[in-house]
Scaffold this active site. Sequence first.
Site, PDB file in Angstrom:
ATOM      1  N   GLY A  95      89.467   1.215   3.991  1.00 21.31           N
ATOM      2  CA  GLY A  95      88.568   0.465   3.107  1.00 21.31           C
ATOM      3  C   GLY A  95      87.146   0.415   3.634  1.00 21.31           C
TER       4      GLY A  95
ATOM      5  N   GLU B 162      87.585  14.951  16.523  1.00 26.88           N
ATOM      6  CA  GLU B 162      88.112  15.274  15.190  1.00 26.88           C
ATOM      7  C   GLU B 162      87.003  15.592  14.189  1.00 26.88           C
ATOM      8  OE1 GLU B 162      89.104  12.791  17.021  1.00 26.88           O
ATOM      9  OE2 GLU B 162      91.290  12.847  17.170  1.00 26.88           O
TER      10      GLU B 162
ATOM     11  N   ASN C 157      76.096  15.278   2.333  1.00 22.90           N
ATOM     12  CA  ASN C 157      75.396  16.260   3.174  1.00 22.90           C
ATOM     13  C   ASN C 157      73.947  15.862   3.451  1.00 22.90           C
ATOM     14  OD1 ASN C 157      77.778  17.580   3.149  1.00 22.90           O
ATOM     15  ND2 ASN C 157      77.053  19.434   2.123  1.00 22.90           N
TER      16      ASN C 157
END
Lengths: 385, 369
Positions: A126, A244, A369
């Site tokens: 959330g 990651e 982006n």
Amino acid sequence: MAEDCNALSDEAFRRLFRDWVQANCPPHLRNMRKQRPLFGEVADWYRALAQKGWLAPTWPKEHGGMGLTPAKHIIYVEEWGRLGCPRIPDHGIGLVGPLLIQYGTPEQKAHYLPRILSGEDVWCQGYSEPNAGSDLASLRTAAVREGDVFIVNGQKIWTTLAHGANWMFVLVRTDRTAKVRQNGISVLLLDLKSPGVRIRPIANLRGETDFCEVFLDDVRVPAENLVGELDRGWTVAKSVLGHERIFLGAPTRPEYALGRLERLAEARGAFADRAFVSRYARLRLDVYDLASAFERFANVLRRGGELGADVSMLKILATELYQRITEEMLTIAGEEARFADDLEAGNEQIDAMNLFLDSRAPAIFGGANEIQKNILAKAVLGLPG
Amino acid sequence: MPRAIIDDADGTLALLRQSATQFAARHDGPSGLRSKRAQESDIDRQTWTAMAEAGWTGLLLPESLGGAGLGLGEQAVLSEALGYALVAEPLALVCVPAAILLANAPPSPERTRLAAGLASGDRVVVPAWQDPTITIGRDAAGLVLNGDLRFVDGARSATDFLLVVAGVEGAMLLSVPADQPGLSVLSRPGVDGAAISSLSFSACRVATDRVLDRRDSREMLLRGPLLQARLALAAELAGIACGALDRTVDYSKTRVQFGKPIASFQAIQHRLVEMWMDAELACAALVRAVERLSAGDGQEAHLAVLAAKARAGDAAVSIGRRAVHLHGAMGYTDECAIGLYLKRALNLSAAFGQPESLRLEFVARERAA
């Protein structure tokens, strides 16, 4: 767990992982059209991984993970993609686990981590709100302490797979007076079965319901569900993604789309068209060089280094390239680009329109982006604010 | 700011990069190009001699031939660093293919002489092979050449040419002295100021002991030299891209308009980030090509070199274009060095295969496999 995967050579681990996946990932789940299946749709695969002890590649072994090094984790993710394994609801594995392992109390770890591994708890994230998207720090969902509970009020949106989850880790505002907006935010673990929670799935451009709105009206969250320090949730949330972040820019998706474009082009004789070959060559080389750039960052991890802000460039490149490849599919589809359903390519179906629509999303989520470019401008080029 | 990150276990590459940077501080790149333009020349002999003394003209030549015996990783780092500073002597265009042509040829006194001269800087040994319209005849004294070769760099300064030509007897590598009767050099100004020449042969006689190498085809002679030269050009272009980027970032931080440095405006910031990403991609493509070609010259190496030269050429030219624009009217002046980066990039990007043709070659190669 029998194998110490980190002790294996990269190639040996790749083979071991690939062979096992080939034997254990149910064939009907491979190369699913659905990008974000619900837990129930992929539960067999989830449980197979859990049983083998391979569900949580980066969690330390003492918490039931594989404890893979980043270098081995890259192989794990690469093979997963190459073999067409479906994505599993992975917020618990990828985000909540690392969050609790780093910041959780012993009680939180002992309670929640096994329930993630068993699939008993399925988590969602959330973060975004209707007025806090790119500007996440302006979030307003409020948590007010009353005795031993927080009373939470507000609304989350773009909450991926909330309708298939039973828990949500949520960013809430706990101090409205903080001068710096990033202060005064906390992380709570919220049981979605609590009274006052209402979830409304939102259909996306592809007609699927991957994400939801989550309404929170006077939801009572036990105070012990606070993760980390009160009002320091921004730091907590930001630090969860370590190496990651490289996967946001993995070449996997563009490579897959390019393969589909090639099939379509071959079936329609487009490689005899010089204009197409010229455009295709550009896309092919962009994919090839994206893989080179990915290797540059993967090598940082292999040498034991840490990723810097510069890794964001991969996310921008990969997502824009994915879009351009799918646009080319529609170009060579000609007038058939009017259809919603799949295109014939020999004895195959190519879901060109599905991919075109799907490719709109990654350039927006995980920090649009343009936001990535703002970050790069400051952190890498040192441009003034 | 971006750099090619090549494995450098013993630190030799870092040292080489450092000495190239120091070299560039003594031999200013932009003024070197300007003086070439003024003098219609192609090699600056003083800079060339200093490069030979540093071991760079014979960097890829084996030690047995008087060279430094270094590898393509070293060549890439050197070319990248020189490109960054716009030191534009044609090492990648001339020395790299010359060294590989000579290294691949069978032993002969002529080969030994040329290799030693290339490495020491006493001779300027210039390969010529492009667009051949050469016919090779024979008479009692040896071979008779007629026709042209184009796009030859360093020809005005050459002491010897290495010709890659083919006739009925197959393909051969010929050494021809620059002052050989029947050979004339026709030069045109290159976009960056350095002259580019054609060689014209009219009943030019070459003794048979000047045949250095023979193969079935020109492609077999050129395969290795072209791979290595394209790789070195990719490195130089990546360096030019990074140099133009860094200059532009610095400029945009100091240029004040509307009371702020223009680098604080988002429209400018995003452009600079896009330029930076292109430079990073060029460096990553270069590293892959160095690694692949170091491991052998098979299909993987060919593809990686084609990709690197195409990417670095596109990056250098497009960063150069945007860099000129971001310098505003200053960028459009001859006085400002940023235009020279663009011009040098235009020249090298088009040399030995421009990006579009390299990409098409990549695809043709890959799909034929």
